[in-house]
Scaffold this motif. Structure first.
Motif, PDB file in Angstrom:
ATOM      1  N   HIS A 236      60.162  26.012   0.640  1.00 22.90           N
ATOM      2  CA  HIS A 236      59.221  24.942   0.270  1.00 22.90           C
ATOM      3  C   HIS A 236      57.921  25.529  -0.242  1.00 22.90           C
ATOM      4  CE1 HIS A 236      61.492  22.044   3.120  1.00 22.90           C
ATOM      5  NE2 HIS A 236      61.978  21.988   1.907  1.00 22.90           N
ATOM      6  N   GLY A 237      57.460  26.599   0.387  1.00 25.45           N
ATOM      7  CA  GLY A 237      56.230  27.252  -0.073  1.00 25.45           C
ATOM      8  C   GLY A 237      56.355  27.771  -1.485  1.00 25.45           C
ATOM      9  N   PHE A 238      57.455  28.434  -1.792  1.00 21.86           N
ATOM     10  CA  PHE A 238      57.658  28.923  -3.160  1.00 21.86           C
ATOM     11  C   PHE A 238      57.822  27.770  -4.140  1.00 21.86           C
ATOM     12  CE2 PHE A 238      58.885  33.028  -1.196  1.00 21.86           C
ATOM     13  CZ  PHE A 238      57.932  33.806  -1.846  1.00 21.86           C
ATOM     14  N   ALA A 239      58.426  26.688  -3.719  1.00 14.02           N
ATOM     15  CA  ALA A 239      58.556  25.524  -4.598  1.00 14.02           C
ATOM     16  C   ALA A 239      57.184  24.959  -4.950  1.00 14.02           C
ATOM     17  CB  ALA A 239      59.416  24.455  -3.933  1.00 14.02           C
ATOM     18  N   HIS A 240      56.280  24.914  -3.961  1.00  7.31           N
ATOM     19  CA  HIS A 240      54.924  24.444  -4.241  1.00  7.31           C
ATOM     20  C   HIS A 240      54.235  25.344  -5.262  1.00  7.31           C
ATOM     21  CE1 HIS A 240      54.367  21.084  -1.577  1.00  7.31           C
ATOM     22  NE2 HIS A 240      54.859  21.773  -0.553  1.00  7.31           N
ATOM     23  N   LEU A 241      54.372  26.647  -5.089  1.00  9.47           N
ATOM     24  CA  LEU A 241      53.741  27.575  -6.023  1.00  9.47           C
ATOM     25  C   LEU A 241      54.327  27.428  -7.425  1.00  9.47           C
ATOM     26  CD1 LEU A 241      53.439  30.774  -3.851  1.00  9.47           C
ATOM     27  CD2 LEU A 241      51.647  29.163  -4.457  1.00  9.47           C
ATOM     28  N   LYS A 242      55.627  27.189  -7.514  1.00  9.64           N
ATOM     29  CA  LYS A 242      56.232  26.993  -8.829  1.00  9.64           C
ATOM     30  C   LYS A 242      55.737  25.704  -9.462  1.00  9.64           C
ATOM     31  CE  LYS A 242      60.472  29.589  -8.171  1.00  9.64           C
ATOM     32  NZ  LYS A 242      61.939  29.496  -8.090  1.00  9.64           N
ATOM     33  N   ASN A 243      55.551  24.658  -8.664  1.00  9.43           N
ATOM     34  CA  ASN A 243      55.031  23.408  -9.208  1.00  9.43           C
ATOM     35  C   ASN A 243      53.624  23.586  -9.742  1.00  9.43           C
ATOM     36  OD1 ASN A 243      57.286  21.871  -8.757  1.00  9.43           O
ATOM     37  ND2 ASN A 243      56.615  21.150  -6.764  1.00  9.43           N
ATOM     38  N   TRP A 244      52.830  24.409  -9.084  1.00  3.40           N
ATOM     39  CA  TRP A 244      51.470  24.656  -9.555  1.00  3.40           C
ATOM     40  C   TRP A 244      51.457  25.597 -10.757  1.00  3.40           C
ATOM     41  CZ3 TRP A 244      48.888  25.920  -4.226  1.00  3.40           C
ATOM     42  CH2 TRP A 244      48.806  24.746  -3.484  1.00  3.40           C
TER      43      TRP A 244
ATOM     44  N   ARG B 113      47.266  42.356  -5.133  1.00  2.00           N
ATOM     45  CA  ARG B 113      46.347  41.230  -5.317  1.00  2.00           C
ATOM     46  C   ARG B 113      47.111  39.910  -5.371  1.00  2.00           C
ATOM     47  NH1 ARG B 113      41.579  40.577  -9.816  1.00  2.00           N
ATOM     48  NH2 ARG B 113      40.733  38.697  -8.903  1.00  2.00           N
ATOM     49  N   ALA B 114      48.288  39.922  -5.974  1.00  2.00           N
ATOM     50  CA  ALA B 114      49.113  38.716  -6.041  1.00  2.00           C
ATOM     51  C   ALA B 114      49.536  38.285  -4.640  1.00  2.00           C
ATOM     52  CB  ALA B 114      50.338  38.959  -6.919  1.00  2.00           C
ATOM     53  N   THR B 115      49.814  39.240  -3.762  1.00  2.00           N
ATOM     54  CA  THR B 115      50.187  38.911  -2.392  1.00  2.00           C
ATOM     55  C   THR B 115      49.038  38.220  -1.681  1.00  2.00           C
ATOM     56  OG1 THR B 115      51.687  40.778  -2.310  1.00  2.00           O
ATOM     57  CG2 THR B 115      51.008  39.871  -0.203  1.00  2.00           C
ATOM     58  N   GLY B 116      47.825  38.731  -1.875  1.00  2.00           N
ATOM     59  CA  GLY B 116      46.652  38.091  -1.278  1.00  2.00           C
ATOM     60  C   GLY B 116      46.433  36.690  -1.813  1.00  2.00           C
ATOM     61  N   LEU B 117      46.634  36.522  -3.108  1.00  2.00           N
ATOM     62  CA  LEU B 117      46.489  35.199  -3.722  1.00  2.00           C
ATOM     63  C   LEU B 117      47.530  34.237  -3.167  1.00  2.00           C
ATOM     64  CD1 LEU B 117      45.301  33.293  -5.866  1.00  2.00           C
ATOM     65  CD2 LEU B 117      46.894  34.288  -7.497  1.00  2.00           C
ATOM     66  N   ARG B 118      48.754  34.710  -3.029  1.00  2.00           N
ATOM     67  CA  ARG B 118      49.818  33.867  -2.487  1.00  2.00           C
ATOM     68  C   ARG B 118      49.504  33.445  -1.056  1.00  2.00           C
ATOM     69  NH1 ARG B 118      53.773  35.076   0.788  1.00  2.00           N
ATOM     70  NH2 ARG B 118      53.426  37.304   0.558  1.00  2.00           N
ATOM     71  N   ARG B 119      49.010  34.373  -0.248  1.00  2.00           N
ATOM     72  CA  ARG B 119      48.665  34.032   1.133  1.00  2.00           C
ATOM     73  C   ARG B 119      47.540  33.003   1.174  1.00  2.00           C
ATOM     74  NH1 ARG B 119      48.819  40.115   3.534  1.00  2.00           N
ATOM     75  NH2 ARG B 119      51.062  40.228   3.805  1.00  2.00           N
ATOM     76  N   ALA B 120      46.549  33.158   0.320  1.00  2.00           N
ATOM     77  CA  ALA B 120      45.442  32.200   0.274  1.00  2.00           C
ATOM     78  C   ALA B 120      45.939  30.816  -0.132  1.00  2.00           C
ATOM     79  CB  ALA B 120      44.367  32.688  -0.689  1.00  2.00           C
ATOM     80  N   LEU B 121      46.861  30.763  -1.074  1.00  2.00           N
ATOM     81  CA  LEU B 121      47.396  29.477  -1.517  1.00  2.00           C
ATOM     82  C   LEU B 121      48.204  28.802  -0.420  1.00  2.00           C
ATOM     83  CD1 LEU B 121      48.413  30.410  -5.138  1.00  2.00           C
ATOM     84  CD2 LEU B 121      46.558  28.902  -4.440  1.00  2.00           C
ATOM     85  N   PHE B 122      48.959  29.588   0.352  1.00  2.00           N
ATOM     86  CA  PHE B 122      49.702  29.013   1.468  1.00  2.00           C
ATOM     87  C   PHE B 122      48.755  28.426   2.501  1.00  2.00           C
ATOM     88  CE2 PHE B 122      53.585  31.827   0.643  1.00  2.00           C
ATOM     89  CZ  PHE B 122      54.241  30.803  -0.005  1.00  2.00           C
ATOM     90  N   VAL B 123      47.639  29.120   2.776  1.00  2.00           N
ATOM     91  CA  VAL B 123      46.661  28.609   3.740  1.00  2.00           C
ATOM     92  C   VAL B 123      46.062  27.311   3.228  1.00  2.00           C
ATOM     93  CG1 VAL B 123      44.396  29.048   4.774  1.00  2.00           C
ATOM     94  CG2 VAL B 123      46.133  30.835   4.773  1.00  2.00           C
ATOM     95  N   LEU B 124      45.690  27.290   1.965  1.00  2.00           N
ATOM     96  CA  LEU B 124      45.111  26.070   1.388  1.00  2.00           C
ATOM     97  C   LEU B 124      46.110  24.923   1.412  1.00  2.00           C
ATOM     98  CD1 LEU B 124      43.165  27.555  -1.635  1.00  2.00           C
ATOM     99  CD2 LEU B 124      42.207  26.644   0.489  1.00  2.00           C
ATOM    100  N   THR B 125      47.362  25.213   1.130  1.00  2.00           N
ATOM    101  CA  THR B 125      48.388  24.178   1.153  1.00  2.00           C
ATOM    102  C   THR B 125      48.548  23.618   2.555  1.00  2.00           C
ATOM    103  OG1 THR B 125      49.540  25.223  -0.669  1.00  2.00           O
ATOM    104  CG2 THR B 125      50.800  23.687   0.656  1.00  2.00           C
ATOM    105  N   ASN B 126      48.548  24.497   3.560  1.00  2.00           N
ATOM    106  CA  ASN B 126      48.697  24.047   4.942  1.00  2.00           C
ATOM    107  C   ASN B 126      47.485  23.240   5.394  1.00  2.00           C
ATOM    108  OD1 ASN B 126      51.217  25.109   5.301  1.00  2.00           O
ATOM    109  ND2 ASN B 126      50.442  27.064   6.041  1.00  2.00           N
ATOM    110  N   LEU B 127      46.286  23.623   4.956  1.00  2.00           N
ATOM    111  CA  LEU B 127      45.094  22.853   5.299  1.00  2.00           C
ATOM    112  C   LEU B 127      45.131  21.478   4.668  1.00  2.00           C
ATOM    113  CD1 LEU B 127      42.235  25.512   5.038  1.00  2.00           C
ATOM    114  CD2 LEU B 127      43.202  24.521   7.113  1.00  2.00           C
TER     115      LEU B 127
END
Length: 72
Positions: free
Chosen positions: A34-42, A54-68
């Motif tokens: 589901h997390g990867f699906a959200h990133l693909k939608n964005w 750097r991409a790993t850090g960006l992905r982690r930040a996006l997951f945190v924002l999505t969960n918030l």
């Protein structure tokens, strides 16, 4: 290490424990999928041209924002 589920064939059906193991694996994979699906939608990762670290850090930040956002 890659963990895969059990596969039934025409000659051999899955046992109850194999079915339960497949369910547990699917339950563990669902949030990641589901997390990867959200990133693909964005469409963030499709045009990302940067260092993989750097991409790993960006992905982690996006997951945190999505969960918030989902917790609101």
């Amino acid at each position: 290490m890659v963990v895969t589920g059990f596969k039934a064939t025409r000659a051999r059906k899955l046992t109850t424990s194999e079915k339960e193991a497949n369910r547990a694996l699917a339950a563990a994979r669902a949030p990641v999928e589901h997390g990867f699906a959200h990133l693909k939608n964005w469409r963030i990762l499709t045009k990302l041209r940067t260092d993989p670290a750097r991409a790993t850090g960006l992905r982690r930040a996006l997951f945190v924002l999505t969960n918030l956002e989902g917790a609101r």
